[in-house]
Design a protein around this motif. Structure first.
Motif, PDB file in Angstrom:
ATOM      1  N   LEU A  74      -3.673   0.526   2.393  1.00  0.00           N
ATOM      2  CA  LEU A  74      -1.926   0.947   2.934  1.00  0.00           C
ATOM      3  C   LEU A  74      -1.246  -0.532   3.439  1.00  0.00           C
ATOM      4  O   LEU A  74       0.099  -0.576   3.101  1.00  0.00           O
ATOM      5  N   THR A  77      -0.120  -2.400   0.497  1.00  0.00           N
ATOM      6  CA  THR A  77       0.901  -1.925  -0.257  1.00  0.00           C
ATOM      7  C   THR A  77       2.139  -1.704   0.435  1.00  0.00           C
ATOM      8  O   THR A  77       3.360  -1.942  -0.287  1.00  0.00           O
ATOM      9  N   LEU A  78       2.338  -1.620   1.696  1.00  0.00           N
ATOM     10  CA  LEU A  78       3.294  -1.703   2.415  1.00  0.00           C
ATOM     11  C   LEU A  78       4.028  -3.231   2.160  1.00  0.00           C
ATOM     12  O   LEU A  78       5.223  -3.294   2.190  1.00  0.00           O
ATOM     13  N   HIS A  99       4.804   2.013  -6.700  1.00  0.00           N
ATOM     14  CA  HIS A  99       4.575   1.707  -4.824  1.00  0.00           C
ATOM     15  C   HIS A  99       4.519   2.934  -4.265  1.00  0.00           C
ATOM     16  O   HIS A  99       3.981   3.188  -3.355  1.00  0.00           O
ATOM     17  N   LEU A 103       1.950   4.765  -2.149  1.00  0.00           N
ATOM     18  CA  LEU A 103       1.841   5.006  -0.767  1.00  0.00           C
ATOM     19  C   LEU A 103       1.621   6.501  -0.406  1.00  0.00           C
ATOM     20  O   LEU A 103       0.868   6.637   0.518  1.00  0.00           O
TER      21      LEU A 103
END
Length: 124
Positions: A74, A77-78, A99, A103
């Motif tokens: 996470l 990905t952020l 994306h 998320l």
């Protein structure tokens, strides 16, 4: 939640990140090449796979392992979403959509596993 369900979530997430890495490497599809994104997604996929293997090796710690590797995914990905937002990362609609999907999947996975309570050695 059974250990097998947690392992299935990690396996699914690892496949998504591996596929994203292969797309950004130009292996699965052309036109979406981005070497930094391919590397980052490959690292996240590898961490998720290592987490899955750790869950197999230490089933009594499956919940903790899954939470840790998903939190890593996470966070990564952020960072990727942030780079897209500021114009550094890939800018295609497909990248932005993927994306968002990643998320959502990661947050749902984290919440479901967190709420599942402790998984014992006897769970299947």
């Amino acid at each position: 939640m059974p250990v097998s369900s947690i392992k299935a979530i990690l396996g699914f997430e690892a496949l998504l990140f591996a596929a994203a890495s292969l797309v950004h490497a130009g292996i699965l599809f052309g036109g979406y090449e981005h070497s930094r994104a391919a590397t980052a997604e490959g690292v996240i996929a590898a961490v998720l796979v290592l987490g899955l293997l750790a869950c197999i090796g230490v089933p009594g710690r499956t919940r903790l392992i899954a939470l840790v590797v998903q939190a890593f995914a996470l966070l990564g990905t952020l960072v990727g979403a942030f780079t897209i937002t500021v114009g550094i990362g890939p800018q295609t609609a497909a990248d932005k959509t993927f994306h968002i999907i990643l998320l959502v999947i990661l947050v749902v996975g984290l919440v479901v596993i967190f709420r599942s309570g402790r998984v014992g050695h006897g769970a299947s």
